[in-house]
Motif scaffolding. Structure first.
Motif, PDB file in Angstrom:
ATOM      1  N   LEU A 164      31.509  -8.031  -1.971  1.00  0.00           N
ATOM      2  CA  LEU A 164      30.856  -7.053  -2.829  1.00  0.00           C
ATOM      3  C   LEU A 164      31.871  -6.622  -3.890  1.00  0.00           C
ATOM      4  O   LEU A 164      33.043  -6.442  -3.581  1.00  0.00           O
ATOM      5  N   PHE A 165      31.409  -6.475  -5.123  1.00  0.00           N
ATOM      6  CA  PHE A 165      32.323  -6.031  -6.175  1.00  0.00           C
ATOM      7  C   PHE A 165      31.942  -4.632  -6.635  1.00  0.00           C
ATOM      8  O   PHE A 165      30.758  -4.320  -6.778  1.00  0.00           O
ATOM      9  N   ALA A 166      32.956  -3.812  -6.870  1.00  0.00           N
ATOM     10  CA  ALA A 166      32.705  -2.485  -7.416  1.00  0.00           C
ATOM     11  C   ALA A 166      33.439  -2.398  -8.747  1.00  0.00           C
ATOM     12  O   ALA A 166      34.541  -2.924  -8.895  1.00  0.00           O
ATOM     13  N   ILE A 167      32.806  -1.755  -9.699  1.00  0.00           N
ATOM     14  CA  ILE A 167      33.403  -1.669 -11.034  1.00  0.00           C
ATOM     15  C   ILE A 167      34.161  -0.363 -11.168  1.00  0.00           C
ATOM     16  O   ILE A 167      33.563   0.707 -11.243  1.00  0.00           O
ATOM     17  N   ALA A 168      35.486  -0.462 -11.157  1.00  0.00           N
ATOM     18  CA  ALA A 168      36.296   0.743 -11.248  1.00  0.00           C
ATOM     19  C   ALA A 168      36.564   1.099 -12.702  1.00  0.00           C
ATOM     20  O   ALA A 168      36.756   2.262 -13.043  1.00  0.00           O
ATOM     21  N   ASP A 169      36.574   0.079 -13.537  1.00  0.00           N
ATOM     22  CA  ASP A 169      36.884   0.317 -14.930  1.00  0.00           C
ATOM     23  C   ASP A 169      36.225  -0.783 -15.758  1.00  0.00           C
ATOM     24  O   ASP A 169      36.185  -1.928 -15.331  1.00  0.00           O
ATOM     25  N   GLY A 170      35.692  -0.428 -16.916  1.00  0.00           N
ATOM     26  CA  GLY A 170      35.029  -1.415 -17.759  1.00  0.00           C
ATOM     27  C   GLY A 170      33.588  -1.617 -17.325  1.00  0.00           C
ATOM     28  O   GLY A 170      32.982  -0.741 -16.718  1.00  0.00           O
ATOM     29  N   HIS A 171      33.035  -2.794 -17.650  1.00  0.00           N
ATOM     30  CA  HIS A 171      31.695  -3.094 -17.180  1.00  0.00           C
ATOM     31  C   HIS A 171      31.520  -4.596 -17.023  1.00  0.00           C
ATOM     32  O   HIS A 171      32.332  -5.374 -17.510  1.00  0.00           O
ATOM     33  N   ALA A 172      30.441  -4.976 -16.326  1.00  0.00           N
ATOM     34  CA  ALA A 172      30.189  -6.391 -16.079  1.00  0.00           C
ATOM     35  C   ALA A 172      28.885  -6.784 -16.746  1.00  0.00           C
ATOM     36  O   ALA A 172      28.026  -5.936 -16.977  1.00  0.00           O
ATOM     37  N   VAL A 173      28.742  -8.064 -17.080  1.00  0.00           N
ATOM     38  CA  VAL A 173      27.455  -8.539 -17.595  1.00  0.00           C
ATOM     39  C   VAL A 173      26.951  -9.675 -16.719  1.00  0.00           C
ATOM     40  O   VAL A 173      27.695 -10.539 -16.282  1.00  0.00           O
ATOM     41  N   VAL A 174      25.653  -9.608 -16.464  1.00  0.00           N
ATOM     42  CA  VAL A 174      24.999 -10.611 -15.632  1.00  0.00           C
ATOM     43  C   VAL A 174      24.252 -11.559 -16.546  1.00  0.00           C
ATOM     44  O   VAL A 174      23.511 -11.114 -17.412  1.00  0.00           O
ATOM     45  N   GLU A 175      24.409 -12.841 -16.359  1.00  0.00           N
ATOM     46  CA  GLU A 175      23.640 -13.821 -17.132  1.00  0.00           C
ATOM     47  C   GLU A 175      22.364 -14.095 -16.368  1.00  0.00           C
ATOM     48  O   GLU A 175      22.388 -14.686 -15.290  1.00  0.00           O
ATOM     49  N   ILE A 176      21.245 -13.649 -16.934  1.00  0.00           N
ATOM     50  CA  ILE A 176      20.012 -13.810 -16.170  1.00  0.00           C
ATOM     51  C   ILE A 176      19.204 -15.012 -16.627  1.00  0.00           C
ATOM     52  O   ILE A 176      18.027 -15.133 -16.348  1.00  0.00           O
ATOM     53  N   GLY A 177      19.829 -15.922 -17.310  1.00  0.00           N
ATOM     54  CA  GLY A 177      19.123 -17.145 -17.700  1.00  0.00           C
ATOM     55  C   GLY A 177      18.507 -16.993 -19.073  1.00  0.00           C
ATOM     56  O   GLY A 177      18.173 -15.882 -19.509  1.00  0.00           O
TER      57      GLY A 177
END
Ligand SMILES: Cc1cc2nc3c(=O)[nH]c(=O)nc-3n(C[C@H](O)[C@H](O)[C@H](O)COP(=O)(O)OP(=O)(O)OC[C@H]3O[C@@H](n4cnc5c(N)ncnc54)[C@H](O)[C@@H]3O)c2cc1C
Ligand code: HEM
Ligand code: SF4
Ligand code: SF4
Ligand code: SF4
Lengths: 820, 278
Positions: free
Chosen positions: A399-412
């Protein structure tokens, strides 16, 4: 083994600290107290130190994991045989001036900090503080009839061969009782064995054990008495209460196997709160191990730290804390520092911990102590903008937690979705153990914390708040993935608010064909089979793995259910109410369209099978029966199982030999064992379950899912056998690797030594002599790292052995081919 | 030929994480059908090529083993024999590179059969009472034995599976022991005269009888049959069918908590087989 400890009488004066339980945790605490000259007492229930380890099998190698953790204790501990370690500890207890009292089982604790009264079986002890280190074993239930304190009543059988030519009565007919009875009933021992059961049937035991017992009964090796209870115990005799009145039988030994009580009740009776109602919950603790009752400290396995090294370090630390040492840095400080070392900012360990606790939602309710513990099982990594965290279809369960910044998911289709700081991702792998559903990148320079599956599960069990957040987010995401078409988290709110999690056991019918209903279900874990009554026979239509949904036809058409859905294995479902679902569809026409398309596809497949059934009835029946067999064998939770076609298998056992030769000389499959239907054989071999039961309780956390979906053990197994007991399919062996074999060429030319495959135990024994290598868990790792795939499949000369997932095996294409 | 090899690549699934390729099969496919009879086609083609070229190529004075054409076929055949022999090694050497024993067996069978053509056409049909013909005959014998093997491979597995009826070898042996015990107990009340044949049957090694008896399935000197015969008619003494002996290590259990006990072995301590009693 006799104890060399200088045992003392119960102290009459009040002591500064009373330590209950003399396992590695308690002993280490008492040793520190002894070294500091603190007035203390170590109360032990049995007549030796460290009962849990005392009960290990003779000669077992005790392992000192984790390697990276330094030992901080006044007692010695390094990997070694059980006897060696226990011997050292006895000496250490003496040199550290431990005030130890044996056979002092604590039954009750009253009073408060500064003035506790501890009731033991030897009398009352007064103490200012208490360190509770009683482990998790609990107490066996005792017999209740008169005479229940006589010494010939025993609660465990170490070695059945200790009993010869005796009259033995086993009380209790669970698995433990039956297994003990079968053990002592061995013909050569010439014992007269009776087993008592209070009720008529043996509902609590495994079917296998019951049938073994019945057979032993029929063959006259033991007498089985149902609806019978002990009434009174006397030396040499036992009075029974039977349905036809009292009866006195000869009896030299009573083996009482009446189950055991977990220590939780005892702990709660002191007023100590637990983190939750689940079985996995632990006492709530402060950073100094203090429980919710001031003055009572909890350490060791009971506090949730099952490894001996952790236990010992905590014993040391807790006494330092009680002694007023507040400046103590925990022994794991340097390990944590190493974890944070490659992050860009240079701040101290405790600052990092605080940073994470404040910024990540699931950590907000975590205590600093828990935070330390599970950061040790986690990774904190700095990602540059655009860097890939993981790719779609990659296996992974962390499991990943975002402590700083942000993530982007590629949904196709080039679209992306942003995940904010404080949130989590990767939770699907955590819950369903399946491959990653999408590729995730860092949206800017970010710090993500990767929490291992075990640590995350522990977190969820220990911190109810974290559990709620993770479950809600996972449900939202799962629904977003299933119902495409521009759905947003906001659209889902009403659906998610009304969602309920339901657990169903294997075989349970969730939807019945012909019944009215409009609830929609999403499979969170486990799997389902869809069946339809065609021509008076339930025909298998489809297998639904975790992550699929069903019941949607009802909402869309308002018609009764057109097929029966039942659980293939024990599963967890998320039930969405038809009403909220309908509203969501109404608000989002695109989602409705997509759902309708999926429904149409399923309906088409159903009618295809129905049509086939009319023309090729036997092919469809065969397909359906094969599917039922596969599901009955528990393959519904498999991701990759070995299936042997016994139309082809010549029984050469090359598969087993190849397996042994590709690993450390041990075969991880048993070809012959297992069930067969229509020449399709399911041998005993790991199925790489979707939710591996074996992973549930591995103290050093060495069981993982690898890149090809394989469930494997990395080095570091301590040989506790938990996984072997937890695997329902009996595929894990506890075994030591045999020594190196002579070369194949030599064997081919001369015939000397063991040939291919697992060497015989006799050869191994001869080769090893006195040496006793450590036994660790071995199971199929799907030939991890061998590029061309599993050795068993590659080495089968006839093509009888294949490894497949149930979806692949039961695909509709199979039916088409068979029918043609 | 392209299509012949296409499935070799088509069936592979690439895992991004490891960059390894793993062959995945969705269904059972026997070695004879392997890759849509690839090796049957190759071997058939080879035979055809030999037969046609034999007819077309003019060797003077006539086709024989010593001509250039004969040498070519002879070398090919000898090489093939060496390769066929290598199966015994390949089968037992677990290396981690790409190979599948099924493919090897498939090729072995079909190319082995092609030896009939290669070897025979190599002789130029000059067979006589000499050491060459002896070698040819021996080769043909080996090939015929191979053919017999194929028949066995094709027909025995179902019977093996049915007869086994989900039992393992250890369970079968245990079942025999259980029968023996029951027979022994059942024979107690009999007269000494009646007990004798029973004891004789019990003493008999169930696997006795030699290869002839085992292959034919006929055991003329079977003591059990004799005992049945001797006792028949005196009493309907057929023992009730004993129930299947289900646990391999029931009686072998060392620790009372079962082999499943904490650090015990998942294999039975005596039989060395996977413990089934859990
Ligand atoms: C088979 C097996 C193998 C293992 N192998 C390893 C290994 O190789 N390496 C490793 O690091 N870990 C191993 N573990 C885990 C480890 O043994 C335990 O987690 C550890 O012993 C826990 O220590 P503890 O001090 O918390 O409690 P325990 O060791 O369980 O000690 C508790 C003590 O308290 C006493 N007690 C209980 N109740 C009372 C009471 N009411 N009054 C007084 N006394 C009481 C008990 O008699 C016992 O002596 C293994 C576990 C098992 C079961
Ligand atoms: C001169 C020709 C041949 C030679 C030298 C040869 C040699 C061999 C050898 C060395 C083995 C390995 C045995 C073992 O160690 O297990 C083998 C196995 C086998 N051979 Fe042949 N063989 C020949 C022709 C054939 C032919 C013509 C057929 C079929 C028609 C055949 C069918 C088989 C089969 C089915 C096996 C067993 C494969 C397995 O289960 O591994 N062989 N052969
Ligand atoms: S060991 Fe057992 S529980 Fe674990 S994955 Fe394999 S079959 Fe499933
Ligand atoms: S025996 Fe199994 S559960 Fe125990 S440490 Fe080894 S792998 Fe983990
Ligand atoms: S290698 Fe193939 S043929 Fe041989 S025993 Fe295993 S499955 Fe059967």
């Amino acid at each position: 083994m006799t104890s060399k400890v200088e045992w003392k009488p119960l102290p009459t004066e009040a002591v500064k600290v009373a330590i209950i339980g003399s396992g590695p945790a308690g002993l280490s605490a008492a040793s520190r107290a002894g070294q500091l000259g603190l007035s203390h007492v170590l109360l032990e229930k049995t007549d030796h130190l460290s009962d849990t380890i005392f009960k290990y099998q003779k000669g077992k190698r005790v392992l000192a994991t984790p390697d990276r953790l330094d030992l901080r204790s006044d007692c010695r501990f390094a990997e070694g045989a059980r006897e060696y370690i226990l011997g050292n500890w006895d000496d250490d207890a003496n040199t550290n001036k431990v005030y130890a009292v044996k056979q002092a089982e604590v039954t009750e604790v009253t009073g408060q900090k500064g003035a506790f009264e501890i009731k033991t079986s030897k009398g009352v002890v007064k103490a200012e503080n208490i360190v509770l280190a009683i482990g998790t074993q609990g107490n066996p239930n005792r017999m209740r009839c008169p005479g229940n304190d006589l010494p010939h009543i025993i609660y465990t059988v170490d070695d059945p061969e200790d009993f010869k030519d005796k009259h033995i009565t086993v009380v209790g007919s669970g698995d433990a009782g039956i297994e003990n009875a079968l053990g002592v009933a061995e013909e050569a021992l010439e014992n007269t064995v009776t087993i008592l059961n209070r009720s008529k049937d043996f509902a609590r035991a495994k079917a296998k054990n019951v049938s073994d017992m019945m057979e032993a009964g029929e063959n006259g090796f033991m007498s089985i008495r149902t609806e019978t209870q002990p009434k009174a115990v006397e030396p040499g005799w036992l009075t029974l209460e039977t349905p036809t009145g009292e009866e006195k039988i000869q009896c030299d030994v009573i083996v009482a196997r009446l189950g055991s009580v977990a220590p939780r009740g005892f702990v709660e009776a002191m007023g100590i709160e637990f983190t939750g109602p689940d079985r996995e919950a632990f006492p709530k603790l402060s950073p100094t191990f203090e429980s919710t009752v001031p003055g009572i400290f909890v350490i060791g396995a009971l506090a949730g730290y099952p490894l001996i090294k952790h236990c010992m370090n905590q014993g040391y630390d807790v006494v330092e804390f009680i002694n007023g040492n507040t400046g103590l840095t925990p022994a794991d400080e340097k390990d944590l520092a190493a974890i944070f070392a490659n992050l860009p900012q240079k701040i101290s360990v405790s600052e990092w911990l605080e940073f994470f606790r404040q910024r990540v939602r699931i950590f907000s309710e975590v205590s600093p102590l828990q935070m330390r513990e599970f950061m040790l099982d986690s990774k904190a990594t700095h990602y540059r903008t655009g860097e890939i965290v993981f790719e779609k279809d990659e296996p992974g369960s962390s499991l990943f937690a975002i402590a700083d910044g942000h993530a982007v998911v590629e949904i196709g289709g080039g679209a992306t979705v942003k995940i904010e700081q404080g949130s989590i991702f990767g939770e699907v792998g955590l819950i369903s153990g399946r491959k990653r559903g999408a590729t995730i990148r860092a949206g800017e320079d970010s710090i993500f914390i990767e929490v291992s599956r075990t640590a995350a599960l522990k977190l969820m069990a220990g911190v109810p708040g974290a559990k709620r957040v993770i479950e809600r987010i996972s449900l939202e995401r799962q629904l977003l993935q299933i119902f495409r078409g521009g759905l947003t988290v906001e659209d889902l709110q009403p659906v998610v608010d009304q969602a309920q999690v339901e657990r169903v056991s294997a075989g349970k019918v969730v939807l019945t064909e012909g019944e009215q209903g409009d609830d929609v279900y999403v499979i969170r874990s486990g799997s389902m089979v869809v069946e339809k009554d065609i021509g008076g026979k339930p025909i298998f239509l489809r297998y639904l793995p975790a992550g699929s949904f069903f019941g949607e036809m009802g909402v869309l058409s308002g018609q009764p259910r057109n097929a029966t859905v039942k659980a293939a294995v024990g599963s967890e479902l998320i039930k969405l109410t038809g009403e909220s679902f309908r509203k969501m569809l109404a608000a989002k026409p695109k989602v409705r369209e997509a759902t309708e398309a999926a429904v149409a596809e399923r309906a088409q497949m159903n009618s295809f099978i129905e049509a086939r059934k009319a023309n090729y009835s036997s092919a469809v029946d065969m397909y359906s029966d094969t599917a039922s067999f596969i599901m009955k064998e528990g393959l519904g939770e498999a991701t990759d199982a070995l299936l042997i076609d016994e139309n082809l298998c010549v029984g050469c056992d090359n598969c087993e030999k190849a397996c042994a030769d590709s690993h450390e000389g041990l075969s991880r499959l048993d070809r012959e064992a297992g069930k067969t239907f229509a020449h399709l054989h399911v041998p005993t071999s790991c199925r790489h379950c979707e939710h591996p039961h074996c992973m549930a309780d591995c103290p050093p956390n060495v069981i993982h899912r690898g890149p090809d979906g394989e469930v494997f053990m990395e080095p570091g197994c301590i040989g506790c056998g938990n996984c072997m007991r937890n695997c329902p399919y009996g595929v894990i062996r506890m075994e030591a690797a045999p020594p190196e074999k002579p070369s194949l060429i030599r064997w081919l030319l001369t015939g000397f030594g063991p040939g291919p495959g697992e060497p015989s135990p006799k050869w191994t024994k001869k080769k090893l002599g006195e040496e006793k290598p450590k036994k660790i868990a071995v199971k199929c790792d799907m030939c991890k790292g061998i590029a061309d795939g599993p050795a068993c499949v590659r080495a089968c000369p006839t093509g009888a052995a294949i490894r497949v997932s149930p979806e692949e095996f039961l695909s509709i294409a199979r039916l088409e081919e068979d029918a043609d | 030929m392209a299509s012949l090899f296409s499935s070799l690549f088509g069936a592979r699934r690439r895992s991004k994480a490891t960059q390894t390729e793993r062959v995945r099969e969705r269904r059972h496919e026997g070695f004879l059908r392997y890759a849509n009879f690839r090796w049957a086609k190759i071997s058939g083609g080879l035979c055809l090529l030999i037969i046609v070229s034999y007819a077309l190529i003019d060797v003077t004075p006539r086709h024989n083993g010593g001509s250039w054409y004969g040498y070519t076929l002879g070398t090919l055949g000898a090489g093939l024999i060496l390769w066929l022999t290598a199966l015994g090694y390949r089968k037992r050497k677990m290396t981690s590179d790409y190979w599948s024993l099924k493919a090897w067996t498939s090729a072995h069978v079909y190319l082995g059969l092609s030896l009939m053509v290669i070897g025979t056409w190599h002789t130029g049909f000059q067979l006589g009472w000499n050491v060459h013909t002896l070698a040819w005959a021996l080769m043909m014998l080996v090939i015929l034995s191979g053919l017999y093997g194929i028949i066995v491979y094709a027909t025995l597995p179902q019977a093996l599976s049915n007869n086994r009826d989900e039992m393992t070898q250890m369970q079968m042996l245990e079942a025999i022991r259980a029968f023996d015990r029951q027979l022994h107990a059942a024979a107690q009340p009999l007269t000494p005269q009646d007990t004798a044949p029973v004891l004789k049957a019990l003493d008999e090694d169930p696997f006795a009888g030699g290869i002839g008896a085992r292959l034919s399935g006929r055991y003329p000197r079977c003591a059990t049959a004799a005992a049945l015969h001797a006792l028949a008619g005196r009493e309907r003494a057929t023992p009730r069918r004993a129930r299947r002996w289900s646990g391999c290590s029931r009686r072998n259990r060392r620790r009372s908590d079962g082999c499943a006990s904490i650090s015990g072995s998942a294999r039975c301590s005596k039989s060395g087989f996977m413990c089934m009693c859990r």
